[in-house]
Design a protein around this motif. Structure first.
Motif, mmCIF file in Angstrom:
data_model
loop_
_atom_site.group_PDB
_atom_site.id
_atom_site.type_symbol
_atom_site.label_atom_id
_atom_site.label_comp_id
_atom_site.label_asym_id
_atom_site.label_seq_id
_atom_site.Cartn_x
_atom_site.Cartn_y
_atom_site.Cartn_z
ATOM 1 N N ASN A 1 0.821 -1.216 0.000
ATOM 2 C CA ASN A 1 0.000 0.000 0.000
ATOM 3 C C ASN A 1 0.850 1.260 0.000
ATOM 4 O OD1 ASN A 1 -2.368 -1.486 -0.007
ATOM 5 N ND2 ASN A 1 -2.610 -1.401 2.212
ATOM 6 N N ARG A 2 1.989 1.184 0.650
ATOM 7 C CA ARG A 2 2.899 2.338 0.691
ATOM 8 C C ARG A 2 3.523 2.565 -0.677
ATOM 9 N NH1 ARG A 2 8.582 3.301 2.727
ATOM 10 N NH2 ARG A 2 8.544 5.418 3.529
ATOM 11 N N GLY A 3 3.815 1.482 -1.393
ATOM 12 C CA GLY A 3 4.360 1.599 -2.735
ATOM 13 C C GLY A 3 5.866 1.676 -2.830
ATOM 14 N N SER A 4 6.559 1.779 -1.701
ATOM 15 C CA SER A 4 8.017 1.823 -1.709
ATOM 16 C C SER A 4 8.534 1.345 -0.361
ATOM 17 C CB SER A 4 8.526 3.243 -1.995
ATOM 18 O OG SER A 4 8.162 4.107 -0.935
ATOM 19 N N GLY A 5 9.830 1.145 -0.290
ATOM 20 C CA GLY A 5 10.459 0.723 0.961
ATOM 21 C C GLY A 5 11.086 -0.641 0.817
ATOM 22 N N VAL A 6 12.155 -0.866 1.584
ATOM 23 C CA VAL A 6 12.854 -2.144 1.518
ATOM 24 C C VAL A 6 12.372 -3.113 2.594
ATOM 25 C CG1 VAL A 6 14.923 -1.208 0.441
ATOM 26 C CG2 VAL A 6 14.780 -1.324 2.934
ATOM 27 N N GLY A 7 11.688 -2.607 3.608
ATOM 28 C CA GLY A 7 11.217 -3.475 4.680
ATOM 29 C C GLY A 7 10.682 -2.680 5.842
ATOM 30 N N VAL A 8 10.677 -3.340 6.993
ATOM 31 C CA VAL A 8 10.148 -2.753 8.223
ATOM 32 C C VAL A 8 11.243 -2.775 9.276
ATOM 33 C CG1 VAL A 8 8.417 -2.988 10.033
ATOM 34 C CG2 VAL A 8 7.819 -3.549 7.678
ATOM 35 N N ARG A 9 11.461 -1.634 9.929
ATOM 36 C CA ARG A 9 12.443 -1.559 11.012
ATOM 37 C C ARG A 9 11.745 -1.874 12.324
ATOM 38 N NH1 ARG A 9 17.279 0.167 11.646
ATOM 39 N NH2 ARG A 9 17.333 1.280 9.677
ATOM 40 N N LEU A 10 12.332 -2.809 13.077
ATOM 41 C CA LEU A 10 11.886 -3.126 14.421
ATOM 42 C C LEU A 10 12.980 -2.669 15.364
ATOM 43 C CD1 LEU A 10 9.969 -4.470 16.428
ATOM 44 C CD2 LEU A 10 11.064 -6.656 15.905
ATOM 45 N N SER A 11 12.613 -1.815 16.309
ATOM 46 C CA SER A 11 13.598 -1.293 17.255
ATOM 47 C C SER A 11 12.960 -1.148 18.627
ATOM 48 C CB SER A 11 14.140 0.053 16.767
ATOM 49 O OG SER A 11 13.096 1.006 16.680
ATOM 50 N N VAL A 12 13.779 -0.808 19.600
ATOM 51 C CA VAL A 12 13.279 -0.513 20.941
ATOM 52 C C VAL A 12 13.632 0.923 21.281
ATOM 53 C CG1 VAL A 12 13.404 -2.890 21.770
ATOM 54 C CG2 VAL A 12 15.347 -1.394 22.107
ATOM 55 N N GLN A 13 12.804 1.500 22.131
ATOM 56 C CA GLN A 13 13.056 2.852 22.615
ATOM 57 C C GLN A 13 12.722 2.899 24.095
ATOM 58 O OE1 GLN A 13 10.428 5.069 20.098
ATOM 59 N NE2 GLN A 13 8.634 4.631 21.331
ATOM 60 N N THR A 14 13.319 3.822 24.797
ATOM 61 C CA THR A 14 13.041 3.999 26.211
ATOM 62 C C THR A 14 11.662 4.633 26.343
ATOM 63 O OG1 THR A 14 15.384 4.313 26.639
ATOM 64 C CG2 THR A 14 13.865 5.024 28.352
ATOM 65 N N THR A 15 10.772 3.936 27.058
ATOM 66 C CA THR A 15 9.402 4.432 27.212
ATOM 67 C C THR A 15 8.665 3.623 28.265
ATOM 68 O OG1 THR A 15 7.378 5.014 26.011
ATOM 69 C CG2 THR A 15 8.374 2.924 25.455
ATOM 70 N N GLY A 16 7.528 4.093 28.686
ATOM 71 C CA GLY A 16 6.624 3.350 29.563
ATOM 72 C C GLY A 16 7.145 3.123 30.962
ATOM 73 N N CYS A 17 6.352 2.401 31.721
ATOM 74 C CA CYS A 17 6.697 2.175 33.120
ATOM 75 C C CYS A 17 7.673 1.023 33.328
ATOM 76 C CB CYS A 17 5.429 1.960 33.941
ATOM 77 S SG CYS A 17 4.263 0.813 33.218
ATOM 78 N N SER A 18 7.878 0.181 32.307
ATOM 79 C CA SER A 18 8.833 -0.922 32.447
ATOM 80 C C SER A 18 10.182 -0.632 31.796
ATOM 81 C CB SER A 18 8.257 -2.207 31.843
ATOM 82 O OG SER A 18 7.240 -2.702 32.667
ATOM 83 N N GLY A 19 10.267 0.453 31.017
ATOM 84 C CA GLY A 19 11.570 0.865 30.514
ATOM 85 C C GLY A 19 11.778 0.841 29.017
ATOM 86 N N LEU A 20 11.319 -0.210 28.305
ATOM 87 C CA LEU A 20 11.560 -0.326 26.873
ATOM 88 C C LEU A 20 10.253 -0.601 26.142
ATOM 89 C CD1 LEU A 20 14.714 -2.631 26.960
ATOM 90 C CD2 LEU A 20 14.684 -0.182 26.470
ATOM 91 N N GLY A 21 10.127 -0.018 24.962
ATOM 92 C CA GLY A 21 8.953 -0.261 24.134
ATOM 93 C C GLY A 21 9.369 -0.579 22.713
ATOM 94 N N TYR A 22 8.523 -1.298 22.008
ATOM 95 C CA TYR A 22 8.788 -1.662 20.621
ATOM 96 C C TYR A 22 8.376 -0.530 19.695
ATOM 97 C CZ TYR A 22 8.966 -6.309 22.680
ATOM 98 O OH TYR A 22 9.285 -7.391 23.461
ATOM 99 N N ASN A 23 9.125 -0.375 18.619
ATOM 100 C CA ASN A 23 8.819 0.626 17.606
ATOM 101 C C ASN A 23 8.956 -0.032 16.240
ATOM 102 O OD1 ASN A 23 8.265 3.330 16.736
ATOM 103 N ND2 ASN A 23 10.400 3.501 16.157
ATOM 104 N N MET A 24 7.981 0.229 15.366
ATOM 105 C CA MET A 24 8.037 -0.300 13.999
ATOM 106 C C MET A 24 7.824 0.853 13.040
ATOM 107 S SD MET A 24 5.884 -3.846 14.345
ATOM 108 C CE MET A 24 6.104 -4.258 12.642
ATOM 109 N N GLU A 25 8.618 0.861 11.952
ATOM 110 C CA GLU A 25 8.484 1.892 10.935
ATOM 111 C C GLU A 25 8.986 1.361 9.597
ATOM 112 O OE1 GLU A 25 10.876 5.201 12.182
ATOM 113 O OE2 GLU A 25 12.632 3.971 12.434
ATOM 114 N N PHE A 26 8.551 1.986 8.513
ATOM 115 C CA PHE A 26 9.016 1.610 7.190
ATOM 116 C C PHE A 26 10.468 2.019 7.008
ATOM 117 C CE2 PHE A 26 4.415 2.330 6.392
ATOM 118 C CZ PHE A 26 4.082 1.030 6.067
#
Length: 107
Positions: A19-44
């Protein structure tokens, strides 16, 4: 080292990329967030960085930076739809605890 996708997650990511029409894939990363410390992040991802590791599972490229990989190595990504709620779920063997709302984790 591996990041794997269930069939449902791979299909959903493939649909998003198409649907996006471009991109090589999806990035999965972690970032500092929330009450437990780490959260997942996904982006094109339009390009891969030198320190990235790329996993190709079920025709989808999942790109992970070196800093995040130590926290999510071995994770299986799933996609669930229950009623009006839908989203990706992360089955992370490194996670020792999650916050009550499930938005963050600790290792």
């Amino acid at each position: 080292m591996a990041i794997t996708l269930t069939d449902k997650a791979a299909q959903r990511m493939s649909d998003y990329l198409s649907n996006r029409g471009s991109g090589v894939g999806v990035r999965l990363s972690v970032q500092t967030t929330g009450c437990s410390g780490l959260g997942y992040n996904m982006e094109f991802v339009d390009s891969v960085n030198d320190d990235d590791t790329t996993f190709d599972d079920k025709g989808v490229k999942v790109i992970v930076d070196a800093k995040s990989l130590i926290y999510i190595d071995g994770t299986e990504v799933d996609f669930q739809k229950e009623g009006l709620n839908e989203g990706f779920e992360f089955n992370n063997p490194n996670s020792k605890a999650e916050c009550g709302c499930g938005e963050s984790f600790t290792v």
